[in-house]
Design a protein around this motif. Structure first.
Motif, short mmCIF file in Angstrom:
data_model
loop_
_atom_site.label_atom_id
_atom_site.label_comp_id
_atom_site.label_asym_id
_atom_site.label_seq_id
_atom_site.Cartn_x
_atom_site.Cartn_y
_atom_site.Cartn_z
N UNK A 42 0.77 -1.24 0.00
CA UNK A 42 0.00 0.00 0.00
C UNK A 42 0.81 1.29 0.00
N UNK A 43 2.07 1.26 0.38
CA UNK A 43 2.81 2.50 0.63
C UNK A 43 2.77 3.44 -0.59
N UNK A 44 2.34 4.68 -0.36
CA UNK A 44 2.31 5.73 -1.39
C UNK A 44 1.59 5.29 -2.66
N UNK A 45 0.55 4.51 -2.49
CA UNK A 45 -0.24 4.02 -3.63
C UNK A 45 -1.51 4.84 -3.79
N UNK A 46 -1.78 5.29 -5.00
CA UNK A 46 -3.00 6.04 -5.27
C UNK A 46 -4.25 5.17 -5.12
N UNK A 47 -4.07 3.88 -5.15
CA UNK A 47 -5.22 2.99 -4.98
C UNK A 47 -5.74 3.00 -3.55
N UNK A 48 -4.91 3.45 -2.61
CA UNK A 48 -5.30 3.45 -1.20
C UNK A 48 -5.36 4.85 -0.59
N UNK A 49 -4.62 5.79 -1.19
CA UNK A 49 -4.55 7.14 -0.62
C UNK A 49 -4.84 8.17 -1.72
N UNK A 50 -5.70 9.14 -1.42
CA UNK A 50 -6.09 10.11 -2.44
C UNK A 50 -5.51 11.51 -2.20
N UNK A 51 -4.57 11.65 -1.27
CA UNK A 51 -4.00 12.96 -0.95
C UNK A 51 -2.50 13.02 -1.22
N UNK A 52 -2.02 12.18 -2.11
CA UNK A 52 -0.57 12.06 -2.32
C UNK A 52 0.00 13.12 -3.27
N UNK A 53 -0.86 13.70 -4.10
CA UNK A 53 -0.42 14.64 -5.14
C UNK A 53 0.69 13.99 -5.97
N UNK A 54 1.89 14.59 -6.03
CA UNK A 54 2.97 13.99 -6.83
C UNK A 54 3.92 13.16 -5.97
N UNK A 55 3.51 12.83 -4.75
CA UNK A 55 4.36 12.05 -3.85
C UNK A 55 4.00 10.56 -3.88
N UNK A 56 3.46 10.11 -4.98
CA UNK A 56 3.05 8.71 -5.07
C UNK A 56 4.13 7.86 -5.73
N UNK A 57 4.00 6.55 -5.57
CA UNK A 57 4.82 5.57 -6.27
C UNK A 57 3.88 4.75 -7.14
N UNK A 58 4.25 4.53 -8.38
CA UNK A 58 3.37 3.82 -9.31
C UNK A 58 3.00 2.44 -8.76
N UNK A 59 1.77 2.06 -8.98
CA UNK A 59 1.32 0.73 -8.56
C UNK A 59 1.95 -0.38 -9.40
N UNK A 60 2.27 -0.08 -10.66
CA UNK A 60 2.82 -1.11 -11.54
C UNK A 60 4.27 -1.44 -11.20
N UNK A 61 4.53 -2.71 -10.94
CA UNK A 61 5.90 -3.20 -10.76
C UNK A 61 6.28 -4.00 -12.00
#
Length: 211
Positions: free
Chosen positions: A183-202
């Protein structure tokens, strides 16, 4: 007026190009029930490797993971089954120098509870459940287990020989980590990350060799 139209056309083409870069993931389905593979343990773990790559808006990291043990079942030159036990504690980063503090920090974070929680889940697993040959490629379906989640995925791969060694090599494929509760920094779980996310695709790929 012509300048405005031209500018809009350029913006549209850029947006279209960006959309085209979206990574396609392998489809995940419910786990396929399969008989446990006999413990052949014929995989050469010292010369087998899984490559990985993760991306975020500011860049990317890549590295390798080793196998703890594994089996490839070959019958009359045809792949019919297999099981790869992945040693999650062996995660390595390759794009940061090994003596750089950032390397150890990244690996420490990946193995922590934020990501793969290696203390709780020391291994992952891929168990082959079906193999089909289409257009000179193998379409290998298997149960992928990461943490406490198992999903069925299908990946393209090739089987080859070098002397007495059989080599199973997959093409690079994308797995959605959110499907496996990473889940860490995933847009699938958190909607307030702005550009601080990590892509879900590995991005992952297998190169597995027999002893």
């Amino acid at each position: 007026m012509k300048k405005i139209i031209l500018t809009l056309a350029v913006v549209a083409s850029v947006l279209t190009a960006c959309k085209g870069e979206k990574k396609e993931k392998v489809e995940t389905k419910e786990e396929v029930k399969v008989e446990k593979l006999a413990a052949l343990n014929n995989v050469d773990t010292a010369n087998s490797v899984i490559t990985w790559k993760g991306t975020k808006p500011t860049g990317a990291h890549n590295g390798v993971i080793l196998l703890k043990e594994g089996s490839l079942l070959i019958e009359n030159g045809t792949l019919t089954g297999g099981e790869f036990v992945i040693d999650m504690s062996s995660i390595k980063n390759l794009d940061i120098p090994a003596d750089n503090d950032g390397n150890a920090k990244l690996v420490g974070h990946l193995t922590s509870a934020d990501f793969f929680d290696v203390a709780t889940y020391p291994t992952s697993k891929f168990v082959i459940t079906n193999v089909e040959e289409k257009e000179d490629k193998l379409h290998v379906t298997g149960n992928l287990t990461i943490k406490d989640v198992t999903k069925s995925i299908t990946i393209p791969a090739m089987l080859s020989k070098e002397g007495d060694t059989t080599i199973f090599k997959s093409e690079t494929f994308n797995v959605d980590r959110a499907d496996f509760n990473v889940k860490y920094a995933s847009k699938s779980f958190f909607d307030n990350l702005k550009d601080k996310f990590i892509d879900d695709m590995m991005e992952l790929s297998f190169t597995v060799k027999t002893k």
